[in-house]
Write an enzyme that holds these catalytic residues in place. Structure first.
Site, mmCIF file in Angstrom:
data_model
loop_
_atom_site.group_PDB
_atom_site.id
_atom_site.type_symbol
_atom_site.label_atom_id
_atom_site.label_comp_id
_atom_site.label_asym_id
_atom_site.label_seq_id
_atom_site.Cartn_x
_atom_site.Cartn_y
_atom_site.Cartn_z
ATOM 1 N N SER A 188 0.919 -1.090 0.083
ATOM 2 C CA SER A 188 -0.217 -0.147 -0.054
ATOM 3 C C SER A 188 0.942 0.940 0.045
ATOM 4 O O SER A 188 2.230 1.002 0.291
ATOM 5 C CB SER A 188 -0.787 -0.010 1.403
ATOM 6 N N ASP A 214 -1.254 -1.612 -3.907
ATOM 7 C CA ASP A 214 -2.491 -1.778 -3.401
ATOM 8 C C ASP A 214 -3.236 -0.339 -3.204
ATOM 9 O O ASP A 214 -2.543 0.440 -2.493
ATOM 10 C CB ASP A 214 -2.491 -2.516 -2.205
ATOM 11 N N HIS A 215 -4.102 -0.105 -3.437
ATOM 12 C CA HIS A 215 -4.890 1.276 -3.337
ATOM 13 C C HIS A 215 -4.220 2.653 -3.750
ATOM 14 O O HIS A 215 -3.928 3.669 -2.890
ATOM 15 C CB HIS A 215 -5.283 1.391 -1.831
ATOM 16 N N HIS A 245 -11.931 -3.485 5.351
ATOM 17 C CA HIS A 245 -10.457 -3.625 5.772
ATOM 18 C C HIS A 245 -10.438 -3.607 7.556
ATOM 19 O O HIS A 245 -11.376 -3.114 7.934
ATOM 20 C CB HIS A 245 -9.814 -2.493 5.318
ATOM 21 N N HIS A 283 -11.752 -7.432 -1.356
ATOM 22 C CA HIS A 283 -10.617 -6.800 -0.450
ATOM 23 C C HIS A 283 -11.367 -7.188 0.819
ATOM 24 O O HIS A 283 -12.378 -7.641 1.203
ATOM 25 C CB HIS A 283 -10.601 -5.012 -0.638
ATOM 26 N N GLY A 284 -10.659 -6.832 2.019
ATOM 27 C CA GLY A 284 -10.992 -7.008 3.327
ATOM 28 C C GLY A 284 -11.245 -8.251 3.711
ATOM 29 O O GLY A 284 -12.285 -8.694 4.323
ATOM 30 N N ASN A 330 -7.597 -10.106 -1.256
ATOM 31 C CA ASN A 330 -6.579 -9.393 -0.266
ATOM 32 C C ASN A 330 -6.513 -9.945 0.924
ATOM 33 O O ASN A 330 -7.653 -9.579 1.811
ATOM 34 C CB ASN A 330 -6.958 -7.819 -0.522
ATOM 35 N N THR A 361 -4.769 -7.905 7.460
ATOM 36 C CA THR A 361 -4.802 -7.996 8.889
ATOM 37 C C THR A 361 -4.383 -9.131 9.463
ATOM 38 O O THR A 361 -3.796 -9.434 10.603
ATOM 39 C CB THR A 361 -6.322 -7.703 9.063
HETATM 40 P P1 13P Z 1 -7.381 -7.045 5.388
HETATM 41 O O1 13P Z 1 -6.653 -6.241 6.249
HETATM 42 O O2 13P Z 1 -9.045 -7.071 6.075
HETATM 43 O O3 13P Z 1 -7.107 -8.539 5.246
HETATM 44 O O4 13P Z 1 -7.854 -6.332 3.979
HETATM 45 C C1 13P Z 1 -6.697 -6.282 3.119
HETATM 46 C C2 13P Z 1 -6.765 -5.726 1.761
HETATM 47 O O5 13P Z 1 -8.124 -5.579 1.523
HETATM 48 C C3 13P Z 1 -5.853 -4.879 1.397
HETATM 49 O O6 13P Z 1 -6.345 -4.167 0.300
#
Ligand code: 13P
Length: 281
Positions: free
Chosen positions: A49, A81-82, A177, A205-206, A227, A230
Site C-alpha cells: 500500500s 494496493d490502493h 478492511h 478486499h478486506g 486481499n 490483517t
Molecule cells: P484485510 O486487512 O482486511 O485483510 O484487507 C486487506 C486488503 O483488502 C488490502 O487491500
C-alpha cells in the site's frame, strides 16, 4: 518469476480459482509469502500500500520483492494496493511493479472513470495490469477510515468496465478492511450480477476474518484475487508477543522475527488452499 498481474488474473478466471494478494512491509513478510507459495505451488500477488511504501521506502520494497520474485519457482506479481494518484502509479511502474491498483472509489463516478482511463493508457503499454475500485469498501486502510460502505452497483460496474477497459475490478459487497466486529455478511446475489454484467476478474478486499464458507461461495461467482493483510499482521504480532512473554531476556531480533515469519507462512499456505490457487503455479 515476476509476471504481469494480467497473467495471474486470466489464469485464475479460466481456472475458476482466486489468487491471494498479501500485503508486505518488510523482508520477513515477503519471505513468508514466497516460501508459502513455493511449498503450495501457487501463484501469488505481493502487494504494497502507499502506507507500506512510505514506511519501508519504495526502493527497499521493490528490490526485496523483485529479488524474491526472480528467485521464486512460482509466478509472482508485484502490485500497488490502493494507489490514489497517477503520480504514485507512475512511480511504482518505474520501480518495476507488474500490477497496479488505482482506487478512485472516493471520487464521483465520472472522475473515477477519468483517472482509471488515464492509468490504463499508461500501464497497458508497459505490460502492467490495472485493478480499479467501484463502490466503497468499509473499514480502515492506511489509516483512512471509510465508515459508510457503498455497495457496487452492477449496472454502473458494466459501464465502468466498458469505458475503462480495466483488467480487474474490486467490488464492495459487504467486506471491510481491518478487524470485523461481527461476522461479515456478503451479498452474493450482487456479486453474481456484477460478474454477469462485467465478465472480468473481480477482487475481494478486506478478506481477513471472512469465514471459509463465504470465500468458497464467492470464488465461483467471479472472485479471482483475494486481499489479506490483517491476518498476517495478527500472526506476526502474536508470534513476537509469545517470544517476548516466554523469553523476556531474548535480545536477538532474529529470534523474534524468525517465528513471526513461520507463523505468517502457515496463514498464507492455508489461504492458498482455501482460495484454490494451491497446485496452480
Ligand atoms: P484485510 O486487512 O482486511 O485483510 O484487507 C486487506 C486488503 O483488502 C488490502 O487491500
Amino acid at each position: 518469476m515476476l509476471v504481469s498481474g494480467k497473467e495471474l488474473f486470466q489464469a485464475a478466471k479460466q481456472g475458476g480459482y482466486a489468487v491471494g494478494a498479501f500485503n508486505v512491509n518488510n523482508m520477513e513478510i515477503i519471505q513468508a509469502i514466497i516460501e508459502a507459495a513455493e511449498e503450495e505451488n501457487s501463484p501469488v500477488f505481493l502487494q504494497a500500500s502507499q502506507g507500506g511504501l512510505k514506511y519501508a521506502g519504495i526502493e527497499y520494497i521493490a528490490s526485496l520483492a523483485k529479488t524474491a520474485a526472480e528467485k521464486a519457482k512460482v509466478p509472482v506479481a508485484l502490485n500497488l494496493d490502493h494507489g490514489t494518484s497517477f503520480a504514485q502509479v507512475a512511480l511504482c511502474i518505474r520501480h518495476g511493479f507488474s500490477a497496479v491498483m488505482i482506487d478512485g472509489s472516493q471520487l464521483p463516478f465520472e472522475e473515477n472513470i477519468a483517472i482509471t482511463q488515464k492509468v490504463v493508457d499508461m500501464a497497458r503499454p508497459c505490460g502492467v495490469s490495472v485493478e480499479a475500485e467501484l463502490g466503497k469498501i468499509g473499514g480502515v486502510e492506511d489509516d483512512i477510515s471509510v465508515s459508510h460502505a457503498v455497495f457496487t452497483d452492477p449496472d454502473e460496474a458494466a459501464e465502468f468496465v466498458e469505458r475503462t477497459q480495466v483488467d480487474a475490478l474490486a467490488v464492495a459487497i459487504g467486506t471491510a478492511h481491518g478487524v470485523y466486529k461481527g461476522e461479515p455478511k456478503l451479498d452474493f446475489e450482487r456479486l453474481e450480477k456484477i460478474r454477469n454484467a462485467t465478465n472480468i476478474p473481480l477482487v475481494l478486499h478486506g478478506a481477513s476474518g471472512v469465514p471459509a464458507e463465504a470465500i468458497r461461495k464467492a470464488v465461483p461467482l467471479g472472485i479471482c484475487k483475494i486481499n489479506i493483510d490483517t491476518e498476517l499482521r495478527q500472526a506476526f504480532t502474536k508470534a513476537v508477543h509469545e517470544v517476548v512473554h516466554n523469553k523476556p531476556e531474548e535480545f536477538d531480533p532474529r529470534k523474534l522475527l524468525g517465528p513471526a515469519r513461520e507463523a505468517m507462512k502457515e496463514v498464507v499456505k492455508a489461504k492458498m488452499r482455501l482460495f484454490g490457487s494451491a497446485g496452480r503455479a
